[in-house]
Motif scaffolding. Structure first.
Motif, PDB file in Angstrom:
ATOM      1  N   ARG A  93     -15.232  33.911 -26.690  1.00  0.00           N
ATOM      2  CA  ARG A  93     -16.405  34.676 -26.240  1.00  0.00           C
ATOM      3  C   ARG A  93     -16.804  35.787 -27.208  1.00  0.00           C
ATOM      4  O   ARG A  93     -17.933  36.244 -27.188  1.00  0.00           O
ATOM      5  N   VAL A  94     -15.863  36.246 -28.050  1.00  0.00           N
ATOM      6  CA  VAL A  94     -16.154  37.358 -28.957  1.00  0.00           C
ATOM      7  C   VAL A  94     -15.677  36.990 -30.356  1.00  0.00           C
ATOM      8  O   VAL A  94     -14.562  36.505 -30.518  1.00  0.00           O
ATOM      9  N   GLN A  95     -16.546  37.210 -31.334  1.00  0.00           N
ATOM     10  CA  GLN A  95     -16.140  37.086 -32.725  1.00  0.00           C
ATOM     11  C   GLN A  95     -15.858  38.501 -33.232  1.00  0.00           C
ATOM     12  O   GLN A  95     -16.596  39.438 -32.899  1.00  0.00           O
ATOM     13  N   MET A  96     -14.804  38.651 -34.014  1.00  0.00           N
ATOM     14  CA  MET A  96     -14.452  39.972 -34.522  1.00  0.00           C
ATOM     15  C   MET A  96     -15.625  40.597 -35.265  1.00  0.00           C
ATOM     16  O   MET A  96     -15.968  41.752 -35.051  1.00  0.00           O
ATOM     17  N   SER A  97     -16.255  39.827 -36.147  1.00  0.00           N
ATOM     18  CA  SER A  97     -17.402  40.363 -36.881  1.00  0.00           C
ATOM     19  C   SER A  97     -18.544  40.691 -35.939  1.00  0.00           C
ATOM     20  O   SER A  97     -19.385  41.536 -36.245  1.00  0.00           O
TER      21      SER A  97
ATOM     22  N   LEU B 221     -22.012  34.350 -34.734  1.00  0.00           N
ATOM     23  CA  LEU B 221     -21.960  33.087 -34.012  1.00  0.00           C
ATOM     24  C   LEU B 221     -20.906  32.202 -34.654  1.00  0.00           C
ATOM     25  O   LEU B 221     -20.444  32.466 -35.763  1.00  0.00           O
ATOM     26  N   VAL B 222     -20.537  31.167 -33.948  1.00  0.00           N
ATOM     27  CA  VAL B 222     -19.697  30.123 -34.528  1.00  0.00           C
ATOM     28  C   VAL B 222     -20.611  28.921 -34.718  1.00  0.00           C
ATOM     29  O   VAL B 222     -21.243  28.448 -33.769  1.00  0.00           O
ATOM     30  N   LEU B 223     -20.713  28.475 -35.967  1.00  0.00           N
ATOM     31  CA  LEU B 223     -21.523  27.317 -36.308  1.00  0.00           C
ATOM     32  C   LEU B 223     -20.645  26.077 -36.247  1.00  0.00           C
ATOM     33  O   LEU B 223     -19.584  26.031 -36.868  1.00  0.00           O
ATOM     34  N   HIS B 224     -21.079  25.083 -35.475  1.00  0.00           N
ATOM     35  CA  HIS B 224     -20.346  23.824 -35.330  1.00  0.00           C
ATOM     36  C   HIS B 224     -21.137  22.754 -36.083  1.00  0.00           C
ATOM     37  O   HIS B 224     -22.261  22.427 -35.693  1.00  0.00           O
ATOM     38  N   THR B 225     -20.574  22.253 -37.170  1.00  0.00           N
ATOM     39  CA  THR B 225     -21.239  21.245 -37.989  1.00  0.00           C
ATOM     40  C   THR B 225     -20.372  19.994 -38.079  1.00  0.00           C
ATOM     41  O   THR B 225     -19.205  19.999 -37.689  1.00  0.00           O
TER      42      THR B 225
ATOM     43  N   ARG C 187     -16.493  20.687 -37.957  1.00  0.00           N
ATOM     44  CA  ARG C 187     -16.140  21.893 -38.714  1.00  0.00           C
ATOM     45  C   ARG C 187     -16.760  23.098 -38.035  1.00  0.00           C
ATOM     46  O   ARG C 187     -17.888  23.028 -37.549  1.00  0.00           O
ATOM     47  N   ASP C 188     -16.032  24.196 -38.005  1.00  0.00           N
ATOM     48  CA  ASP C 188     -16.520  25.441 -37.410  1.00  0.00           C
ATOM     49  C   ASP C 188     -16.460  26.565 -38.431  1.00  0.00           C
ATOM     50  O   ASP C 188     -15.516  26.641 -39.214  1.00  0.00           O
ATOM     51  N   ALA C 189     -17.468  27.419 -38.399  1.00  0.00           N
ATOM     52  CA  ALA C 189     -17.504  28.586 -39.286  1.00  0.00           C
ATOM     53  C   ALA C 189     -18.079  29.759 -38.502  1.00  0.00           C
ATOM     54  O   ALA C 189     -19.123  29.626 -37.855  1.00  0.00           O
ATOM     55  N   THR C 190     -17.398  30.902 -38.564  1.00  0.00           N
ATOM     56  CA  THR C 190     -17.912  32.115 -37.947  1.00  0.00           C
ATOM     57  C   THR C 190     -18.817  32.802 -38.955  1.00  0.00           C
ATOM     58  O   THR C 190     -18.412  33.053 -40.089  1.00  0.00           O
ATOM     59  N   LEU C 191     -20.046  33.092 -38.534  1.00  0.00           N
ATOM     60  CA  LEU C 191     -21.054  33.646 -39.436  1.00  0.00           C
ATOM     61  C   LEU C 191     -21.802  34.792 -38.787  1.00  0.00           C
ATOM     62  O   LEU C 191     -22.006  34.809 -37.572  1.00  0.00           O
ATOM     63  N   MET C 192     -22.247  35.711 -39.627  1.00  0.00           N
ATOM     64  CA  MET C 192     -23.214  36.705 -39.193  1.00  0.00           C
ATOM     65  C   MET C 192     -24.556  35.994 -39.097  1.00  0.00           C
ATOM     66  O   MET C 192     -24.833  35.095 -39.881  1.00  0.00           O
TER      67      MET C 192
ATOM     68  N   ARG D  43     -21.505  34.282 -27.994  1.00  0.00           N
ATOM     69  CA  ARG D  43     -20.852  34.891 -26.832  1.00  0.00           C
ATOM     70  C   ARG D  43     -20.285  33.832 -25.882  1.00  0.00           C
ATOM     71  O   ARG D  43     -20.434  33.918 -24.667  1.00  0.00           O
ATOM     72  N   GLY D  44     -19.683  32.792 -26.475  1.00  0.00           N
ATOM     73  CA  GLY D  44     -19.026  31.764 -25.684  1.00  0.00           C
ATOM     74  C   GLY D  44     -19.942  30.680 -25.146  1.00  0.00           C
ATOM     75  O   GLY D  44     -19.468  29.725 -24.540  1.00  0.00           O
ATOM     76  N   ARG D  45     -21.246  30.781 -25.368  1.00  0.00           N
ATOM     77  CA  ARG D  45     -22.198  29.772 -24.878  1.00  0.00           C
ATOM     78  C   ARG D  45     -22.604  28.855 -26.024  1.00  0.00           C
ATOM     79  O   ARG D  45     -23.053  29.323 -27.067  1.00  0.00           O
ATOM     80  N   ARG D  46     -22.415  27.562 -25.839  1.00  0.00           N
ATOM     81  CA  ARG D  46     -22.732  26.579 -26.885  1.00  0.00           C
ATOM     82  C   ARG D  46     -24.202  26.172 -26.772  1.00  0.00           C
ATOM     83  O   ARG D  46     -24.677  25.839 -25.697  1.00  0.00           O
ATOM     84  N   ILE D  47     -24.896  26.197 -27.936  1.00  0.00           N
ATOM     85  CA  ILE D  47     -26.330  25.901 -27.985  1.00  0.00           C
ATOM     86  C   ILE D  47     -26.568  24.863 -29.077  1.00  0.00           C
ATOM     87  O   ILE D  47     -26.241  25.110 -30.239  1.00  0.00           O
ATOM     88  N   PRO D  48     -27.149  23.713 -28.742  1.00  0.00           N
ATOM     89  CA  PRO D  48     -27.504  22.752 -29.794  1.00  0.00           C
ATOM     90  C   PRO D  48     -28.669  23.307 -30.624  1.00  0.00           C
ATOM     91  O   PRO D  48     -29.601  23.909 -30.075  1.00  0.00           O
ATOM     92  N   VAL D  49     -28.614  23.127 -31.942  1.00  0.00           N
ATOM     93  CA  VAL D  49     -29.648  23.651 -32.840  1.00  0.00           C
ATOM     94  C   VAL D  49     -30.014  22.610 -33.887  1.00  0.00           C
ATOM     95  O   VAL D  49     -29.256  21.674 -34.146  1.00  0.00           O
ATOM     96  N   HIS D  50     -31.179  22.814 -34.486  1.00  0.00           N
ATOM     97  CA  HIS D  50     -31.598  22.043 -35.651  1.00  0.00           C
ATOM     98  C   HIS D  50     -31.760  23.031 -36.795  1.00  0.00           C
ATOM     99  O   HIS D  50     -32.433  24.059 -36.643  1.00  0.00           O
TER     100      HIS D  50
END
Length: 161
Positions: free
Chosen positions: A44-48, A55-59, A68-73, A112-119
């Motif tokens: 639910r929380v990323q340190m940054s 956010l956490v990007l899921h690719t 693959r996951d990456a935490t990004l600003m 914030r812990g909610r997964r959202i599909p994106v393009h």
């Protein structure tokens, strides 16, 4: 809108994050710290994210086909889109997640812990200057990563689908 106090803190942190010390140490220290925070908060929380929107990007891996996951600003835009920039700690090469988005633009983010599909779409060349100005209103000096890296950073607009 960002408060003046938060903007001053972000300016100081932005300066520190562009130092040679941070660029050398950050890629080794930040990922384990982010994983630890994700484990403690069940994602639910990323340190940054304690200081800047994160956010956490899921690719899907461009070559491996693996998740693959990456935490990004990120920088939120009006209308719910999000901007992410492939700064890669000002390294000479683009981050792997940006190549993943080029190969597989349909992805997901967790905010914030909610997964959202994106393009994902690269920000067009004719919008880059305006986009940099917008990003730097939220994260002063961030474009310094582009100068330090010696490459044109990939900028993506993530649109919820």
């Amino acid at each position: 809108m960002t408060s003046p106090v938060v903007l001053r803190i972000r300016t100081a942190v932005a300066w520190f994050s562009r130092t040679r010390f941070f660029r050398r140490v950050g890629p080794h220290v930040m990922p384990p710290l982010e994983r630890g925070m994700a484990w403690l908060t069940r994602g639910r929380v990323q340190m940054s994210g304690l200081l800047v929107p994160s956010l956490v990007l899921h690719t899907v891996g461009a070559r491996s086909g693996q998740q693959r996951d990456a935490t990004l600003m990120y920088v939120p835009e009006p209308g719910g889109t999000m901007l992410v920039t492939g700064s890669n700690f000002a390294a000479a090469g683009h981050p792997a997640w940006s190549g993943n988005l080029l190969a597989h633009p349909d992805a997901a983010v967790s905010v914030r812990g909610r997964r959202i599909p994106v393009h994902a779409a690269l920000v067009p060349d004719d919008e880059r200057e305006a986009t940099w100005r917008y990003i730097e209103r939220q994260w002063p000096g961030y474009r310094g990563y582009e100068t330090s890296s010696g490459r044109t950073l990939r900028m993506f607009r993530l649109t919820p689908r």
